[in-house]
Design an enzyme around this catalytic site. Structure first.
Site, PDB file in Angstrom:
ATOM      1  N   ASP A 130       1.037  -1.110   0.098  1.00 52.16           N
ATOM      2  CA  ASP A 130      -0.064  -0.122   0.162  1.00 52.16           C
ATOM      3  C   ASP A 130       0.931   1.406  -0.047  1.00 52.16           C
ATOM      4  O   ASP A 130       2.066   1.098   0.578  1.00 52.16           O
ATOM      5  CB  ASP A 130      -0.949   0.138   1.253  1.00 52.16           C
ATOM      6  N   ARG A 131       0.356   2.465  -0.690  1.00 55.88           N
ATOM      7  CA  ARG A 131       1.271   3.725  -0.486  1.00 55.88           C
ATOM      8  C   ARG A 131       1.582   3.932   0.949  1.00 55.88           C
ATOM      9  O   ARG A 131       2.647   4.430   1.075  1.00 55.88           O
ATOM     10  CB  ARG A 131       0.121   4.774  -1.245  1.00 55.88           C
TER      11      ARG A 131
END
Length: 279
Positions: A124-125
């Site tokens: 995930d970012r």
């Protein structure tokens, strides 16, 4: 998808389209593979040329400048086939539709001058830690199969909000998760796909997680479901909205170890990064 007949530009891959009727004059197009088409693969198609049949073509997308993300990866390991990086939070692994240039993939391609670099999995970012990338299409398939067949061991560490509600011994958590298009939060226990995650307590507010499956937000959604959301999470328990350039609240979730049996050398590969030091 067939291989492009032209290289990436500034680390960004060309895109494929099927042209019909007339070659547009809006940008440059190069012919793709098309059997008995009159244009050889890689030929620059003349604007306005009449097409008597559908023509596969490739073009470089126009990608505007992006606000720089003030964090960068560090290279943990590199050989002829792989590059392993320690990704910071806030930097996407690959394009998320809003960011294309400011990603691990694009930055690595530009730094190394190699168009074939592709991450083999995503974080995930907001999640930091290890990302394994392939740098050669010729050997990529075997590594991709490792991730698809769940033959990669991954270890995460998280600092949570509230009381840790899991044991100091590894316990398996088998729940279903559902990702609804257009909704950022993943629903837990409401149908969808089965997921499997091993958890254990390692401190008053810290847990380790070993995900076996690879569902979107798997660790974040599970810990929130168990009443101990990850500190700094912008989506669980409350979706605070997507703010790409707000760096004030880092997510305390980190991929600290990745290991697998290399399908080419048959050696065990094991990569680690430093303890997150959350205190």
């Amino acid at each position: 998808m067939p291989d492009a007949p032209l290289p990436a530009r500034e680390g960004i891959s060309p895109r494929r389209v099927i042209l019909r009727g007339v070659v547009p004059a809006d940008r440059a197009y190069w012919a793709g593979e098309a059997g008995d088409a009159p244009f050889a693969r890689g030929t620059l198609l003349p604007p306005g040329a009449v097409l008597d049949r559908p023509q596969p073509a490739w073009f470089h997308p126009e990608v505007p400048a992006e606000e720089p993300i003030p964090f960068d990866y560090s290279v943990v390991f590199a050989d002829a086939d792989l590059i392993v990086v320690d990704k910071p939070g806030f930097l996407p692994t690959t394009s998320n539709g809003r960011l294309v240039r400011e990603t691990v993939q694009t930055r690595l391609r530009v730094e190394f001058g190699e168009d074939e670099i592709v991450p083999l999995h995503r974080l995930d970012r907001l999640t930091s830690g290890l990302v394994v990338c392939s740098r050669r299409a010729a050997t990529r398939g075997a590594y991709q199969r490792l991730f698809q067949e769940r033959a990669v061991d991954k270890l995460y560490r998280a600092r949570v909000v509230g009381t840790v509600g899991v044991s100091e011994e590894w316990e398996a958590y088998d729940v279903t998760m559902l990702k609804t298009p257009g909704v950022r939060q993943v629903s837990v226990g409401e149908g969808g796909r089965p997921t499997l995650t091993w958890l254990r307590r390692i401190g008053d507010r810290e847990v380790e997680a070993r995900p076996v499956t690879g569902h979107t937000h798997q660790i974040r959604a599970l810990l929130n479901h168990l009443g101990m959301p990850v500190e700094g999470d912008d989506t669980y328990p409350l979706d605070r909205g997507l703010r790409l350039h707000d760096y004030s609240t880092p997510l305390h979730l980190r991929a600290v170890a990745v290991s697998f049996a290399d399908p080419h050398s048959r050696r065990r590969r094991a990569f680690h990064v430093a303890d997150p030091g959350w205190g």
